[in-house]
Design a protein around this motif. Structure first.
Motif, mmCIF file in Angstrom:
data_model
loop_
_atom_site.group_PDB
_atom_site.id
_atom_site.type_symbol
_atom_site.label_atom_id
_atom_site.label_comp_id
_atom_site.label_asym_id
_atom_site.label_seq_id
_atom_site.Cartn_x
_atom_site.Cartn_y
_atom_site.Cartn_z
ATOM 1 N N PHE A 1 0.828 -1.201 0.000
ATOM 2 C CA PHE A 1 0.000 0.000 0.000
ATOM 3 C C PHE A 1 0.863 1.252 0.000
ATOM 4 O O PHE A 1 0.598 2.205 -0.727
ATOM 5 C CB PHE A 1 -0.933 -0.002 1.214
ATOM 6 N N THR A 2 1.922 1.250 0.795
ATOM 7 C CA THR A 2 2.824 2.398 0.867
ATOM 8 C C THR A 2 3.529 2.625 -0.464
ATOM 9 O O THR A 2 3.770 3.761 -0.856
ATOM 10 C CB THR A 2 3.865 2.182 1.992
ATOM 11 N N ALA A 3 3.838 1.576 -1.179
ATOM 12 C CA ALA A 3 4.508 1.701 -2.473
ATOM 13 C C ALA A 3 3.544 2.177 -3.565
ATOM 14 O O ALA A 3 3.935 2.909 -4.468
ATOM 15 C CB ALA A 3 5.124 0.372 -2.864
ATOM 16 N N ILE A 4 2.282 1.775 -3.482
ATOM 17 C CA ILE A 4 1.316 2.098 -4.534
ATOM 18 C C ILE A 4 0.659 3.461 -4.331
ATOM 19 O O ILE A 4 0.310 4.127 -5.302
ATOM 20 C CB ILE A 4 0.247 0.984 -4.626
ATOM 21 N N LEU A 5 0.503 3.913 -3.120
ATOM 22 C CA LEU A 5 -0.210 5.161 -2.839
ATOM 23 C C LEU A 5 0.336 6.359 -3.610
ATOM 24 O O LEU A 5 -0.447 7.099 -4.217
ATOM 25 C CB LEU A 5 -0.217 5.444 -1.336
ATOM 26 N N PRO A 6 1.647 6.597 -3.656
ATOM 27 C CA PRO A 6 2.130 7.743 -4.439
ATOM 28 C C PRO A 6 1.789 7.649 -5.924
ATOM 29 O O PRO A 6 1.567 8.661 -6.573
ATOM 30 C CB PRO A 6 3.648 7.714 -4.227
ATOM 31 N N MET A 7 1.716 6.450 -6.446
ATOM 32 C CA MET A 7 1.361 6.281 -7.855
ATOM 33 C C MET A 7 -0.091 6.673 -8.108
ATOM 34 O O MET A 7 -0.424 7.224 -9.152
ATOM 35 C CB MET A 7 1.584 4.838 -8.289
ATOM 36 N N LEU A 8 -0.962 6.394 -7.161
ATOM 37 C CA LEU A 8 -2.368 6.720 -7.325
ATOM 38 C C LEU A 8 -2.611 8.219 -7.237
ATOM 39 O O LEU A 8 -3.437 8.767 -7.950
ATOM 40 C CB LEU A 8 -3.203 5.990 -6.265
ATOM 41 N N THR A 9 -1.927 8.897 -6.363
ATOM 42 C CA THR A 9 -2.125 10.332 -6.208
ATOM 43 C C THR A 9 -1.421 11.118 -7.295
ATOM 44 O O THR A 9 -1.778 12.255 -7.556
ATOM 45 C CB THR A 9 -1.643 10.805 -4.832
ATOM 46 N N ALA A 10 -0.449 10.535 -7.954
ATOM 47 C CA ALA A 10 0.282 11.230 -9.010
ATOM 48 C C ALA A 10 -0.537 11.354 -10.291
ATOM 49 O O ALA A 10 -0.165 12.091 -11.189
ATOM 50 C CB ALA A 10 1.587 10.512 -9.293
ATOM 51 N N CYS A 11 -1.660 10.677 -10.378
ATOM 52 C CA CYS A 11 -2.476 10.703 -11.585
ATOM 53 C C CYS A 11 -3.296 11.985 -11.722
ATOM 54 O O CYS A 11 -3.786 12.282 -12.796
ATOM 55 C CB CYS A 11 -3.415 9.499 -11.608
ATOM 56 N N GLU A 12 -3.480 12.699 -10.637
ATOM 57 C CA GLU A 12 -4.256 13.929 -10.681
ATOM 58 C C GLU A 12 -3.459 15.036 -11.370
ATOM 59 O O GLU A 12 -2.292 15.243 -11.061
ATOM 60 C CB GLU A 12 -4.598 14.397 -9.258
ATOM 61 N N PRO A 13 -4.089 15.768 -12.298
ATOM 62 C CA PRO A 13 -3.376 16.891 -12.904
ATOM 63 C C PRO A 13 -3.175 18.006 -11.868
ATOM 64 O O PRO A 13 -3.949 18.139 -10.929
ATOM 65 C CB PRO A 13 -4.301 17.343 -14.025
ATOM 66 N N GLU A 14 -2.135 18.782 -12.065
ATOM 67 C CA GLU A 14 -1.827 19.872 -11.145
ATOM 68 C C GLU A 14 -2.934 20.919 -11.183
ATOM 69 O O GLU A 14 -3.402 21.315 -12.250
ATOM 70 C CB GLU A 14 -0.495 20.516 -11.541
ATOM 71 N N ARG A 15 -3.351 21.342 -10.019
ATOM 72 C CA ARG A 15 -4.422 22.339 -9.894
ATOM 73 C C ARG A 15 -4.011 23.607 -10.640
ATOM 74 O O ARG A 15 -2.944 24.144 -10.425
ATOM 75 C CB ARG A 15 -4.661 22.655 -8.425
ATOM 76 N N GLY A 16 -4.866 24.049 -11.542
ATOM 77 C CA GLY A 16 -4.591 25.247 -12.321
ATOM 78 C C GLY A 16 -4.017 24.963 -13.699
ATOM 79 O O GLY A 16 -3.930 25.860 -14.525
ATOM 80 N N SER A 17 -3.639 23.711 -13.970
ATOM 81 C CA SER A 17 -3.098 23.374 -15.289
ATOM 82 C C SER A 17 -4.241 23.277 -16.303
ATOM 83 O O SER A 17 -5.422 23.210 -15.947
ATOM 84 C CB SER A 17 -2.340 22.047 -15.226
ATOM 85 N N ASP A 18 -3.869 23.258 -17.574
ATOM 86 C CA ASP A 18 -4.884 23.124 -18.625
ATOM 87 C C ASP A 18 -5.653 21.814 -18.490
ATOM 88 O O ASP A 18 -6.863 21.771 -18.699
ATOM 89 C CB ASP A 18 -4.234 23.205 -20.009
ATOM 90 N N GLN A 19 -4.941 20.736 -18.111
ATOM 91 C CA GLN A 19 -5.596 19.438 -17.933
ATOM 92 C C GLN A 19 -6.586 19.498 -16.777
ATOM 93 O O GLN A 19 -7.665 18.911 -16.841
ATOM 94 C CB GLN A 19 -4.557 18.329 -17.667
ATOM 95 N N TRP A 20 -6.227 20.197 -15.713
ATOM 96 C CA TRP A 20 -7.111 20.323 -14.562
ATOM 97 C C TRP A 20 -8.369 21.100 -14.952
ATOM 98 O O TRP A 20 -9.477 20.719 -14.588
ATOM 99 C CB TRP A 20 -6.390 21.007 -13.400
ATOM 100 N N CYS A 21 -8.198 22.178 -15.722
ATOM 101 C CA CYS A 21 -9.352 22.960 -16.173
ATOM 102 C C CYS A 21 -10.284 22.112 -17.040
ATOM 103 O O CYS A 21 -11.510 22.166 -16.892
ATOM 104 C CB CYS A 21 -8.891 24.197 -16.943
ATOM 105 N N GLU A 22 -9.716 21.312 -17.923
ATOM 106 C CA GLU A 22 -10.529 20.428 -18.768
ATOM 107 C C GLU A 22 -11.266 19.395 -17.925
ATOM 108 O O GLU A 22 -12.440 19.105 -18.184
ATOM 109 C CB GLU A 22 -9.642 19.733 -19.798
ATOM 110 N N LYS A 23 -10.580 18.847 -16.929
ATOM 111 C CA LYS A 23 -11.212 17.863 -16.041
ATOM 112 C C LYS A 23 -12.370 18.504 -15.281
ATOM 113 O O LYS A 23 -13.439 17.911 -15.140
ATOM 114 C CB LYS A 23 -10.179 17.311 -15.058
ATOM 115 N N MET A 24 -12.175 19.736 -14.818
ATOM 116 C CA MET A 24 -13.230 20.421 -14.082
ATOM 117 C C MET A 24 -14.402 20.775 -14.998
ATOM 118 O O MET A 24 -15.548 20.771 -14.563
ATOM 119 C CB MET A 24 -12.686 21.688 -13.400
#
Length: 62
Positions: free
Chosen positions: A10-33
């Protein structure tokens, strides 16, 4: 032993799961929103969307 193994995995996989979110304020984040129903937004989501996607301000880097 099983608990230790599960915790390690779980400790090894958790950072991989949270890394999938686009950075807040990026173009990808705006499209997701844009695709997310407005009823599911938090107050912070709405504030950041207005700042970054409507007024095109860039997020401050830490």
């Amino acid at each position: 032993m099983k608990k230790l193994l599960v915790t390690a995995i779980f400790t090894a996989i958790l950072p991989m799961l949270t890394a999938c979110e686009p950075e807040r304020g990026s173009d990808q984040w705006c499209e997701k929103m844009d695709e997310t129903p407005k009823g599911e937004w938090t107050l912070n989501d709405a504030t950041d969307y207005t700042k970054y996607c409507v007024f095109n301000q860039k997020p401050e880097k830490e």
